[in-house]
Design a protein around this motif. Sequence first.
Motif, PDB file in Angstrom:
ATOM      1  N   THR A   1       8.516   7.952   4.871  1.00 43.15           N
ATOM      2  CA  THR A   1       8.061   9.067   4.049  1.00 43.15           C
ATOM      3  C   THR A   1       9.232   9.677   3.273  1.00 43.15           C
ATOM      4  OG1 THR A   1       8.365  10.621   5.893  1.00 43.15           O
ATOM      5  CG2 THR A   1       6.162   9.683   5.601  1.00 43.15           C
TER       6      THR A   1
ATOM      7  N   VAL B   1       0.585  -3.009  -6.465  1.00 41.26           N
ATOM      8  CA  VAL B   1       0.498  -1.835  -5.597  1.00 41.26           C
ATOM      9  C   VAL B   1      -0.958  -1.418  -5.418  1.00 41.26           C
ATOM     10  CG1 VAL B   1       1.082   0.624  -5.374  1.00 41.26           C
ATOM     11  CG2 VAL B   1       2.788  -0.988  -6.245  1.00 41.26           C
TER      12      VAL B   1
ATOM     13  N   ILE C   1      10.059   0.322  -6.039  1.00 42.25           N
ATOM     14  CA  ILE C   1       9.068  -0.665  -6.481  1.00 42.25           C
ATOM     15  C   ILE C   1       9.513  -1.290  -7.805  1.00 42.25           C
ATOM     16  CG2 ILE C   1       6.694  -0.913  -7.312  1.00 42.25           C
ATOM     17  CD1 ILE C   1       6.909  -0.687  -4.323  1.00 42.25           C
TER      18      ILE C   1
ATOM     19  N   LEU D   1      -2.817   1.795  -4.377  1.00 46.68           N
ATOM     20  CA  LEU D   1      -2.402   3.201  -4.369  1.00 46.68           C
ATOM     21  C   LEU D   1      -3.536   4.115  -3.929  1.00 46.68           C
ATOM     22  CD1 LEU D   1      -0.300   5.416  -5.187  1.00 46.68           C
ATOM     23  CD2 LEU D   1      -1.299   5.310  -7.492  1.00 46.68           C
TER      24      LEU D   1
ATOM     25  N   ARG E   1       0.833  -1.189   0.000  1.00 44.81           N
ATOM     26  CA  ARG E   1       0.000   0.000   0.000  1.00 44.81           C
ATOM     27  C   ARG E   1       0.880   1.256   0.000  1.00 44.81           C
ATOM     28  NH1 ARG E   1      -4.887   1.489  -1.391  1.00 44.81           N
ATOM     29  NH2 ARG E   1      -5.836  -0.302  -0.318  1.00 44.81           N
ATOM     30  N   PHE E   2       0.633   2.131  -0.932  1.00 47.26           N
ATOM     31  CA  PHE E   2       1.327   3.416  -0.999  1.00 47.26           C
ATOM     32  C   PHE E   2       0.301   4.543  -0.959  1.00 47.26           C
ATOM     33  CE2 PHE E   2       5.142   1.260  -2.002  1.00 47.26           C
ATOM     34  CZ  PHE E   2       6.188   2.162  -1.923  1.00 47.26           C
TER      35      PHE E   2
ATOM     36  N   ALA F   1      10.824   4.845  -4.734  1.00 45.50           N
ATOM     37  CA  ALA F   1      10.704   3.998  -3.541  1.00 45.50           C
ATOM     38  C   ALA F   1      11.274   2.604  -3.766  1.00 45.50           C
ATOM     39  CB  ALA F   1       9.242   3.903  -3.116  1.00 45.50           C
TER      40      ALA F   1
ATOM     41  N   LEU G   1       6.723   6.041  -6.959  1.00 47.19           N
ATOM     42  CA  LEU G   1       6.809   4.588  -6.779  1.00 47.19           C
ATOM     43  C   LEU G   1       8.180   4.075  -7.212  1.00 47.19           C
ATOM     44  CD1 LEU G   1       3.288   3.516  -8.130  1.00 47.19           C
ATOM     45  CD2 LEU G   1       3.988   3.804  -5.739  1.00 47.19           C
TER      46      LEU G   1
ATOM     47  N   VAL H   1       5.170  11.118  -0.168  1.00 46.27           N
ATOM     48  CA  VAL H   1       4.926   9.677  -0.254  1.00 46.27           C
ATOM     49  C   VAL H   1       4.995   9.062   1.145  1.00 46.27           C
ATOM     50  CG1 VAL H   1       5.715   7.497  -1.279  1.00 46.27           C
ATOM     51  CG2 VAL H   1       5.991   9.652  -2.539  1.00 46.27           C
TER      52      VAL H   1
ATOM     53  N   ILE I   1       0.201   8.671  -1.799  1.00 42.46           N
ATOM     54  CA  ILE I   1       0.947   9.790  -2.383  1.00 42.46           C
ATOM     55  C   ILE I   1       0.057  11.026  -2.391  1.00 42.46           C
ATOM     56  CG2 ILE I   1       2.193  10.660  -4.396  1.00 42.46           C
ATOM     57  CD1 ILE I   1       3.002   7.854  -5.086  1.00 42.46           C
TER      58      ILE I   1
ATOM     59  N   TYR J   1       4.551   5.041   3.021  1.00 40.33           N
ATOM     60  CA  TYR J   1       4.368   3.608   2.828  1.00 40.33           C
ATOM     61  C   TYR J   1       4.856   2.875   4.071  1.00 40.33           C
ATOM     62  CZ  TYR J   1       9.385   3.666   1.687  1.00 40.33           C
ATOM     63  OH  TYR J   1      10.751   3.847   1.734  1.00 40.33           O
TER      64      TYR J   1
ATOM     65  N   LEU K   1      -2.527   6.698   4.428  1.00 40.53           N
ATOM     66  CA  LEU K   1      -2.039   5.341   4.636  1.00 40.53           C
ATOM     67  C   LEU K   1      -2.712   4.694   5.846  1.00 40.53           C
ATOM     68  CD1 LEU K   1       0.208   3.496   3.327  1.00 40.53           C
ATOM     69  CD2 LEU K   1       1.691   4.244   5.203  1.00 40.53           C
TER      70      LEU K   1
END
Length: 348
Positions: free
Chosen positions: A28, A102, A96, A104, A6-7, A94, A91, A18, A9, A20, A342
């Motif tokens: 962050t 994901v 990914i 989002l 789970r992200f 980060a 993403l 961001v 943004i 997560y 989040l």
Amino acid sequence: MKKPVRFAIDNGYYDHKVAYWEGDQVRTFKYPVVIGSEQEALNSMDGRLVGMYESGGGRYVVDPSISNKISLRIEEYGSSVENRILVNHGLHKAGIKSDQEVYLTTALPVRDYYKPNGTKNHALINPQKENMLEPVYVVKSLDGDVEPELVARVTDSRVMSEGVAAVVDFLVQDTSGNARQMRAPIAVFDFGGKTFDIVTVMPGMVIRQSSSGTLHRGTYDIRETFKPMLADYLTEQGVRMKTAPDWMVTEAFETGAVQVVDNDAPGGMRSIPVRELINEAARPTVNECKRFAQQTLPNMAEYEAILLAGGGGLLCEPLFEDWKQEFNLIVRDEFANARGMLKIDLVL
């Protein structure tokens, strides 16, 4: 099979923030909202492309150094390919991988998320949700010898209201999902890139529209005022400068000082404090925001908490010191909305 991640943004106009999960900790980071066309191509010393993405038949470059920036101050920003590229850039930063699924969550300002009558504005929410499901690819070569690679498999897309998300972050302090009880309204002043949004959240997470609203003033207004002031001030300090570059303005906002080349200084660089200059540039905008807040919330004493969120809140915190004393204003960091987006899964 990898588990979905789970992200969240917070995809505003100035920076994207961001959030997560990493274990039971929220991580962050942020990055500037700067995007250009394929003509702005950048490459590393080994010849590899840097920051280029492909989606919807077009190619774009994301990097703070871009000269010819694409203007994003448009009503359909949330459903634009530029927004989709910028979110996927987060993403990618980060770490990914293309085979990672994901979930989002992105954001809309409260003024866009809700209609004036308080109902959800599906005409803006749904296009942004669908936009984030479209694939985005990292372009590694312009010669065609390396195929573009998918950034991530976004299989679930949600949109949440900014401001409301900041309240969730304030109420949910840890990963237990236990939220502190609201005894009275909580107001959020969301000081963003182009707007100062106010939202009042009642116990039960009900939005009170009569004491919510938007002022079209934000960090960009402060930048426009500060930029020529910085050039003049540096000239007074013996630094030859006709126009202050954008990167120097950003450095000033983030650190309260600018570094200039000076062969007589230790290490060849001189640090010039500009915090007071920033306050001077920001004061007219902050005063407008305060007047708007007092009109929107004529009785601030009724609130359990008043939260100042967003990048503009941190930048202008010294100018809100009086309200900390008078109204118990609580300054939250610029990741409050992203964290709340989040954490919402913990309480649903």
